[in-house]
Design a protein around this motif. Structure first.
Motif, PDB file in Angstrom:
ATOM      1  N   THR A  75       0.837  -1.196   0.000  1.00 13.66           N
ATOM      2  CA  THR A  75       0.000   0.000   0.000  1.00 13.66           C
ATOM      3  C   THR A  75       0.870   1.242   0.000  1.00 13.66           C
ATOM      4  OG1 THR A  75      -1.720  -1.156   1.248  1.00 13.66           O
ATOM      5  CG2 THR A  75      -1.823   1.253   1.199  1.00 13.66           C
ATOM      6  N   PRO A  76       0.798   2.078  -1.033  1.00  9.03           N
ATOM      7  CA  PRO A  76       1.580   3.318  -1.044  1.00  9.03           C
ATOM      8  C   PRO A  76       1.097   4.252   0.068  1.00  9.03           C
ATOM      9  CG  PRO A  76       0.779   2.776  -3.245  1.00  9.03           C
ATOM     10  CD  PRO A  76       0.035   1.890  -2.286  1.00  9.03           C
ATOM     11  N   SER A  77       2.037   4.888   0.732  1.00 13.04           N
ATOM     12  CA  SER A  77       1.693   5.768   1.840  1.00 13.04           C
ATOM     13  C   SER A  77       2.807   6.773   2.034  1.00 13.04           C
ATOM     14  CB  SER A  77       1.479   4.951   3.123  1.00 13.04           C
ATOM     15  OG  SER A  77       2.594   4.110   3.362  1.00 13.04           O
ATOM     16  N   SER A  78       2.605   7.702   2.968  1.00  7.78           N
ATOM     17  CA  SER A  78       3.634   8.707   3.226  1.00  7.78           C
ATOM     18  C   SER A  78       3.490   9.218   4.645  1.00  7.78           C
ATOM     19  CB  SER A  78       3.510   9.881   2.239  1.00  7.78           C
ATOM     20  OG  SER A  78       2.333  10.627   2.491  1.00  7.78           O
ATOM     21  N   VAL A  79       4.560   9.837   5.135  1.00  2.00           N
ATOM     22  CA  VAL A  79       4.545  10.519   6.421  1.00  2.00           C
ATOM     23  C   VAL A  79       4.924  11.971   6.184  1.00  2.00           C
ATOM     24  CG1 VAL A  79       5.522  10.669   8.746  1.00  2.00           C
ATOM     25  CG2 VAL A  79       5.123   8.428   7.696  1.00  2.00           C
ATOM     26  N   SER A  80       4.091  12.879   6.657  1.00  2.86           N
ATOM     27  CA  SER A  80       4.373  14.316   6.561  1.00  2.86           C
ATOM     28  C   SER A  80       5.146  14.730   7.804  1.00  2.86           C
ATOM     29  CB  SER A  80       3.069  15.114   6.467  1.00  2.86           C
ATOM     30  OG  SER A  80       2.340  14.722   5.330  1.00  2.86           O
ATOM     31  N   VAL A  81       6.292  15.378   7.584  1.00  4.06           N
ATOM     32  CA  VAL A  81       7.212  15.706   8.669  1.00  4.06           C
ATOM     33  C   VAL A  81       7.529  17.200   8.664  1.00  4.06           C
ATOM     34  CG1 VAL A  81       9.493  15.209   9.668  1.00  4.06           C
ATOM     35  CG2 VAL A  81       8.252  13.410   8.458  1.00  4.06           C
ATOM     36  N   GLU A 107      -1.237  -0.546  11.461  1.00  2.96           N
ATOM     37  CA  GLU A 107      -0.509  -0.958  12.659  1.00  2.96           C
ATOM     38  C   GLU A 107       0.943  -0.472  12.643  1.00  2.96           C
ATOM     39  OE1 GLU A 107       0.592  -5.235  12.753  1.00  2.96           O
ATOM     40  OE2 GLU A 107      -0.385  -5.341  10.776  1.00  2.96           O
ATOM     41  N   TYR A 108       1.413  -0.038  11.466  1.00  4.82           N
ATOM     42  CA  TYR A 108       2.803   0.397  11.345  1.00  4.82           C
ATOM     43  C   TYR A 108       2.974   1.913  11.462  1.00  4.82           C
ATOM     44  CZ  TYR A 108       3.377  -4.328   9.466  1.00  4.82           C
ATOM     45  OH  TYR A 108       3.378  -5.691   9.300  1.00  4.82           O
ATOM     46  N   ALA A 109       1.901   2.640  11.784  1.00  7.12           N
ATOM     47  CA  ALA A 109       1.961   4.107  11.771  1.00  7.12           C
ATOM     48  C   ALA A 109       3.079   4.646  12.663  1.00  7.12           C
ATOM     49  CB  ALA A 109       0.613   4.689  12.196  1.00  7.12           C
ATOM     50  N   GLU A 110       3.159   4.163  13.881  1.00  3.16           N
ATOM     51  CA  GLU A 110       4.179   4.683  14.811  1.00  3.16           C
ATOM     52  C   GLU A 110       5.580   4.367  14.313  1.00  3.16           C
ATOM     53  OE1 GLU A 110       5.399   4.338  19.554  1.00  3.16           O
ATOM     54  OE2 GLU A 110       3.417   3.684  18.881  1.00  3.16           O
ATOM     55  N   GLU A 111       5.791   3.174  13.786  1.00  2.00           N
ATOM     56  CA  GLU A 111       7.105   2.806  13.239  1.00  2.00           C
ATOM     57  C   GLU A 111       7.463   3.704  12.054  1.00  2.00           C
ATOM     58  OE1 GLU A 111       9.279  -0.970  10.968  1.00  2.00           O
ATOM     59  OE2 GLU A 111       7.322  -1.247  11.942  1.00  2.00           O
ATOM     60  N   MET A 112       6.500   3.970  11.184  1.00  2.00           N
ATOM     61  CA  MET A 112       6.745   4.831  10.026  1.00  2.00           C
ATOM     62  C   MET A 112       7.101   6.250  10.459  1.00  2.00           C
ATOM     63  SD  MET A 112       3.562   3.364   7.761  1.00  2.00           S
ATOM     64  CE  MET A 112       3.645   4.582   6.446  1.00  2.00           C
ATOM     65  N   GLN A 152       5.555  -7.541   5.023  1.00  2.00           N
ATOM     66  CA  GLN A 152       6.652  -7.627   5.984  1.00  2.00           C
ATOM     67  C   GLN A 152       6.839  -6.334   6.768  1.00  2.00           C
ATOM     68  OE1 GLN A 152       7.103  -8.750   2.628  1.00  2.00           O
ATOM     69  NE2 GLN A 152       6.487 -10.742   3.473  1.00  2.00           N
ATOM     70  N   GLY A 153       6.078  -5.283   6.420  1.00  2.00           N
ATOM     71  CA  GLY A 153       6.213  -4.018   7.121  1.00  2.00           C
ATOM     72  C   GLY A 153       6.510  -2.881   6.162  1.00  2.00           C
ATOM     73  N   PRO A 154       6.754  -1.685   6.705  1.00  2.00           N
ATOM     74  CA  PRO A 154       6.981  -0.513   5.853  1.00  2.00           C
ATOM     75  C   PRO A 154       8.366  -0.496   5.217  1.00  2.00           C
ATOM     76  CG  PRO A 154       7.156   0.105   8.156  1.00  2.00           C
ATOM     77  CD  PRO A 154       6.743  -1.333   8.135  1.00  2.00           C
ATOM     78  N   VAL A 155       8.407  -0.046   3.965  1.00  2.00           N
ATOM     79  CA  VAL A 155       9.647   0.079   3.198  1.00  2.00           C
ATOM     80  C   VAL A 155       9.734   1.524   2.708  1.00  2.00           C
ATOM     81  CG1 VAL A 155      10.842  -0.665   1.102  1.00  2.00           C
ATOM     82  CG2 VAL A 155       9.598  -2.334   2.484  1.00  2.00           C
ATOM     83  N   VAL A 156      10.887   2.164   2.893  1.00  2.00           N
ATOM     84  CA  VAL A 156      11.069   3.545   2.449  1.00  2.00           C
ATOM     85  C   VAL A 156      11.278   3.582   0.940  1.00  2.00           C
ATOM     86  CG1 VAL A 156      12.473   5.638   2.634  1.00  2.00           C
ATOM     87  CG2 VAL A 156      12.077   4.213   4.659  1.00  2.00           C
TER      88      VAL A 156
END
Length: 399
Positions: free
Chosen positions: A188-194, A233-238, A264-268
């Protein structure tokens, strides 16, 4: 600080965010959308269509446009395609990361090496000079930018060579050194705004990315919008990975880290060292003004971490044909919750963005359903018009 110049390929979301924060904003971009003009004090057209043309833009031309606006500017804020502006060439500060940091973060090949050194999960990158080492399928994409519209999947060596030939042809004009060959992963494509200062970074939102959505675009990897927040479930890790990476790269202000959430989890995947396309949905869902927060980063200030108040969705609707924007089509677009509204008498090229649609709801499903309905109404109007024009040109229609 009061008078701001936003410059980039598409600056509507930056201009309107700054305007809502109380700034006087001028814009130079390639679209001059109707809603941009309503938010801006003044605007000018950036007659560039590729990242190469943007990189070659003469700073003297930009300064001349700034002088023509008749304001004393307090800062320049770069948008997409203009991230590497040289601050020494302008009469006011540039609120962006250093060109050196941007160059390293934007290049997918350089980033892959940095991620490897940091031990962060990322797709493997291959060299076309070592074909025997490549494990298929792979995805080929521009080393910098692109918005997904040039991304291509190859399942074997022959397909890879054909894609390389296409991307290096006259239409795209990329050299082999400007093309990344990357391991193709499902997820699933996703992103984190920082938001980031020199010393701290704060993840303000995790976003789902809409890419290659059939009812928005016929391009399989085109950026089609966002939904904020992305519940995973991976939001905090991301968030932790994104904060660490942005600080490691020395980036400042509003930045984004793209992920693929696999089994397997989030990949950058990549880093966007600038305002992102998710700006609208982050602001609405999280109740934050990102332009004000971005400006605060350059004073060493970060806001409190916001919490999601609702689901905000943006869908970027692409045109599947050449379109002339007349009054009737404009009215159809304006009936929806729309933005990035092309002015009348604009010609939209095939596979170019037509407009953005928005929905704000208590559930993701409700937001998506509303977006799809708006897209269908616009497409139906266009299809019926095309059909009517064809019938009027037929012998029976002429009779």
């Amino acid at each position: 600080m009061q008078n701001i110049l936003a410059i980039g390929f598409d600056t509507r979301n930056i201009v309107c965010s700054a305007s809502r924060a109380g700034y006087t904003v001028c814009s130079i971009d390639a679209f001059r959308d109707l809603d941009l003009q309503e938010c801006a004090y003044a605007s000018a057209l950036l007659e560039c269509r590729t990242s190469g043309e943007l990189r070659q833009l003469d700073p003297g031309w930009i300064v001349a446009k700034m002088n023509g606006f008749g304001l004393d500017f307090d800062a320049i804020v770069p948008g997409s395609g203009m991230e590497m502006l040289d601050p020494s060439r302008f009469p006011c500060p540039v609120l962006a990361s250093s060109p050196e940091a941007v160059k390293e973060a934007s290049n997918k090949l350089h980033l892959a090496k940095r991620l490897e050194a940091m031990g962060m999960p990322h797709p493997r990158c291959y060299s076309s000079n070592e074909p025997e080492a490549i494990e298929y399928p792979v995805i080929l994409k521009p080393a910098t930018g692109g918005g997904g519209i040039f991304n291509r999947v190859a399942n074997n060596r022959q397909e890879m060579l054909e894609v390389l030939e296409e991307l290096s042809g006259p239409d795209q004009g990329l050299t082999e050194n400007e093309i990344v060959i990357q391991q193709f992963l499902e997820g699933t494509p996703s992103s984190v705004s920082v938001l980031s200062t020199k010393d701290e970074a704060l993840a303000v939102a995790v976003n789902e990315q809409l890419t290659g959505i059939p009812w928005l675009s016929r391009l399989p990897f085109a950026y089609c919008g966002n939904i904020t927040p992305f519940i995973t479930e991976y939001a905090e890790e991301m968030e932790k990975l994104a904060e660490e990476l942005i600080l490691e790269l020395g980036l400042l202000g509003s930045c984004g880290v793209d992920f693929l959430v696999t089994e397997q989890g989030p990949v950058v995947l990549e880093v966007n060292p600038r305002f992102q396309g998710s700006l609208d949905t982050v602001e609405k869902a999280m109740g934050i003004n990102l332009f004000e927060a971005h400006a605060g980063c350059f004073r060493g200030e970060l806001p409190e971490k916001p919490k999601a108040k609702l689901f905000a969705a943006r869908g970027v609707l692409y045109s599947d044909r050449e379109l002339f924007i007349d009054r009737k089509l404009m009215e159809v677009i304006l009936r929806e919750k729309s933005a990035d509204i092309p002015p009348q008498k604009t010609v939209i090229e095939p596979d170019w963005p037509l407009t953005s649609l928005f929905e704000f709801a208590s559930t993701r499903e409700e937001a998506i359903k509303s977006l799809e309905g708006g897209a269908e109404r616009i497409k139906t109007f266009i299809a019926e018009r095309i059909t009517g024009e064809a019938e009027s040109l037929s012998p029976a229609g002429e009779a």
